[in-house]
Structure formats: structure tokens, C-alpha cells
Motif scaffolding. Structure first.
Motif, short mmCIF file in Angstrom:
data_model
loop_
_atom_site.label_atom_id
_atom_site.label_comp_id
_atom_site.label_asym_id
_atom_site.label_seq_id
_atom_site.Cartn_x
_atom_site.Cartn_y
_atom_site.Cartn_z
N HIS A 55 58.48 56.87 79.73
CA HIS A 55 58.14 58.71 80.48
C HIS A 55 59.80 58.98 80.76
O HIS A 55 60.34 59.91 80.93
N VAL B 190 47.12 64.55 79.21
CA VAL B 190 48.48 64.87 78.53
C VAL B 190 49.28 66.26 79.77
O VAL B 190 48.75 66.65 80.71
N GLU C 110 51.68 62.15 76.71
CA GLU C 110 50.71 61.66 77.16
C GLU C 110 50.12 60.49 77.44
O GLU C 110 51.82 60.00 77.94
N THR C 111 49.40 60.53 78.79
CA THR C 111 50.05 59.47 79.60
C THR C 111 48.41 59.07 79.78
O THR C 111 47.64 58.85 79.26
N SER C 112 47.94 58.23 81.47
CA SER C 112 46.75 57.05 81.74
C SER C 112 46.27 58.13 82.20
O SER C 112 47.05 58.38 83.66
N GLN D 30 47.35 71.44 73.44
CA GLN D 30 48.38 72.01 74.25
C GLN D 30 49.36 72.09 73.40
O GLN D 30 50.23 72.56 73.54
N ASN E 101 53.78 61.12 72.47
CA ASN E 101 52.84 60.09 72.92
C ASN E 101 53.69 58.68 72.82
O ASN E 101 54.35 58.39 71.64
N LEU F 9 46.81 65.79 72.73
CA LEU F 9 47.89 66.37 72.53
C LEU F 9 48.58 67.50 72.40
O LEU F 9 49.18 68.08 72.16
N ARG G 248 43.40 67.49 81.22
CA ARG G 248 42.53 66.11 80.78
C ARG G 248 41.93 67.07 80.20
O ARG G 248 40.69 67.86 80.07
N ARG H 103 42.24 60.28 71.43
CA ARG H 103 42.57 61.28 71.87
C ARG H 103 43.77 61.67 71.65
O ARG H 103 43.94 62.60 72.90
N SER H 104 44.76 61.18 70.54
CA SER H 104 45.60 62.87 70.91
C SER H 104 45.65 63.02 70.35
O SER H 104 46.29 64.78 70.46
N ALA I 154 41.08 61.91 77.67
CA ALA I 154 42.86 62.31 77.10
C ALA I 154 43.58 63.26 78.23
O ALA I 154 42.96 64.04 78.97
#
Ligand code: SAM
Length: 282
Positions: A221, A273, A241-243, A87, A186, A84, A265, A80-81, A271
């Protein structure tokens, strides 16, 4: 394939499947292709069957089409990264060459090079993938964990970057202040109380410092965002990157530090970001 090799491979597949490996055929092929001898292969299969992540057994992970070295005790870069990375590449490219405004505001006058910092870099996979995708990138990566730093040094060498060990920004050269085009992060973001629910491969084989984001998962973060404005170039970007559950808190941490956050997203990769800049993104 040598005589008997197919039988050997079938036997490995059977062992892996019995141990619960869903992609047993693929894993068996990768293990057989990576092992240096039959004894090495047998030892690798045993480690995998006993629960070590495939990437730790192989010693590498595929990430953004690159082979990234990953040693024991180092966080395995997640698919999923790659969102990130995509971007970050857009913003780094805008710093290098003149680019008209894109959907995320990734415009830039182009200074001929870009300064990329990968904070909480682990194996260095993210920074390396970004630097490999743009011309004239200067990459600086940092992590607090000695094993991660050693691993990142191996990987970052391929793009000529620099790796530092220490807490967040502490080990970075002061000369980077105000010059960072892309600050890509991340960091750990699993709430402490949810670590027990992670799959055993993560829970048992990746260090807590790589996973544990504090009570609400956003501790690191907040610390990253608080200091980011001092390091970013005037049109630099912070990408975290977050949830899905924590995205608004990650964004709030950026707002608190004076940055303007945008939540992005990719549903295919699952993912999220958050991108912070000094001004509103068109
Ligand atoms: C989720 S892992 C991600 C690693 C890498 N960015 C990746 O995506 O593969 C988080 C990383 O943050 C590092 N870390 C945690 N707290 C840190 C801190 N205070 N300063 C620097 N690194 C930290 C851990 O050692 C770990 O390597």
C-alpha cells in the motif's frame, strides 16, 4: 436428470461433506454442471476433497455476477471486494458522464470515457467488473505474477482491456501518467507473521506474493500510494482495499503521498476501502 444421477450426486455430497466442505450440496451441483465427462467429474471431486479451492477446481469464480476464469496458483477474487468494485464504478461513471456530487464526492464534469487501472490485478476480476459496469472504460491491468497475468489476459479480453506484467507501475505505458481516473488496488495486505493463520485453501493454494503484505501488512500500500499522484488525473481517485486493523495505516500512506484519504466500509461484506483524492472530499 439421468437414471442414477441423483445417487451419483448424493455420493459426491457425502464425499465433500466428509472432507469438510460446508456447502457440499451447492458444490456438488457446480462440479457436476462444470465437468465435461464422468471421469472429469471424478477427478474434480478428488481435487476438491484433497483441499484445492472450489474455484481452482472449477476453473472459474463468480464475482459481481460475472464468471471470472481463475487458474491454479491465482488468487481467488473475494466477495468482499465487490465493495471496492461498487466504489470504483461510481468514480468511473462520474468521469464518463456529468454527475452531481454524491456521498463520496463522486462528481464529475464527464469526459465521455474513463481510464481505469487495476494494479495487483490477479485474475483481473476487479478491473473487469468495473469496466463491465460503465460505458467507454479504458482498462489497464498489471500484476507481477506470470500465472495471474495469463489469467487476467483471458478475463480482460471480454472488456477489451490491456494486461501488463511487472512490479506495480513499472510495466504501465508512460502515456497513462496524469490520466488515470480510477486506480483500483486490492494488493496483498496480510502481515507476514499472520500468513500461518490463514485457511489452508489460501495458505497452500494461493502464492505468498498474493497474500504477504510485509511486517505490518501495508508495505505494498505504501509503495502504491507513494507513486499514485504521478498517475492520477487531476480529479482521479486511488481506491485501496484494506482491513479494519490496517485502515489507518493505509490512509496514512495516502496522506504521506499528498492525497486526502477517506475510509469507507461495508459491514455486511466486512469490507474496508480507503479512497484517496487530491482535494478534500465533500
Ligand atoms: C490479494 S491478491 C488480489 C488479486 C486481485 N486484485 C483480486 O482482488 O482478485 C494480490 C495480487 O497482487 C499481486 N502483487 C503482489 N505484489 C505485487 C507487485 N509488487 N507488483 C504487482 N503485483 C503484485 C499478486 O501477484 C496478486 O495477484
Amino acid at each position: 436428470m439421468t437414471p442414477g444421477a441423483a445417487d451419483d450426486l448424493a455420493a459426491i455430497v457425502t464425499k465433500l461433506r466428509a472432507a469438510g466442505c460446508v456447502f457440499a450440496e451447492d458444490e456438488a451441483r457446480l462440479l457436476a454442471a462444470t465437468a465435461r465427462s464422468p471421469a472429469d467429474l471424478a477427478a474434480m471431486v478428488d481435487r476438491r476433497v484433497s483441499g484445492f479451492p472450489l474455484e481452482h477446481v472449477l476453473g472459474w469464480a463468480e464475482f459481481c455476477g460475472l464468471r471470472i476464469a481463475v487458474s491454479d496458483g491465482v488468487f481467488v477474487p473475494r466477495r468482499r471486494s465487490e465493495f471496492l468494485v461498487r466504489q470504483a464504478v461510481a468514480f468511473a461513471a462520474a468521469a464518463v458522464a456529468p454527475v452531481p456530487a454524491g456521498p463520496l464526492g463522486e462528481s464529475g464534469p464527464g469526459r465521455g470515457h474513463s481510464v481505469i487501472v487495476d494494479l495487483c490485478c490477479g485474475s483481473g476480476a476487479i478491473g473487469v467488473a468495473v469496466a463491465a459496469a460503465v460505458d467507454n472504460a479504458e482498462l489497464y491491468a498489471a500484476d507481477i505474477e506470470p500465472a495471474a497475468v495469463a489469467c487476467a489476459r483471458q478475463n480482460v479480453a471480454s472488456v477489451g482491456g490491456h494486461v501488463f506484467q511487472g512490479d506495480l507501475y513499472d510495466p504501465l505505458p508512460a502515456s497513462l501518467r496524469g490520466r488515470v481516473d480510477v486506480l483500483v488496488v486490492n494488493a496483498p495486505y496480510v502481515p507476514t507473521s499472520e500468513i500461518v493463520f490463514l485457511p489452508p485453501e489460501a495458505r497452500l493454494h494461493e502464492p505468498a506474493v498474493a497474500l504477504d503484505g510485509g511486517v505490518d501488512g501495508v508495505d505494498v500500500h505504501r509503495r502504491v500510494a507513494a507513486e499514485a499522484p504521478g498517475w492520477l488525473a487531476p480529479d482521479g481517485r486511488l481506491l485501496i482495499e484494506t482491513s479494519a486493523r490496517q485502515a489507518t495505516k493505509t490512509a496514512a500512506a495516502m496522506t504521506a503521498s499528498g492525497l486526502v484519504p477517506v475510509i469507507t466500509r461495508d459491514d455486511d461484506l466486512g469490507a474496508i476501502v480507503v479512497i484517496g483524492s487530491r482535494g478534500a472530499v465533500p
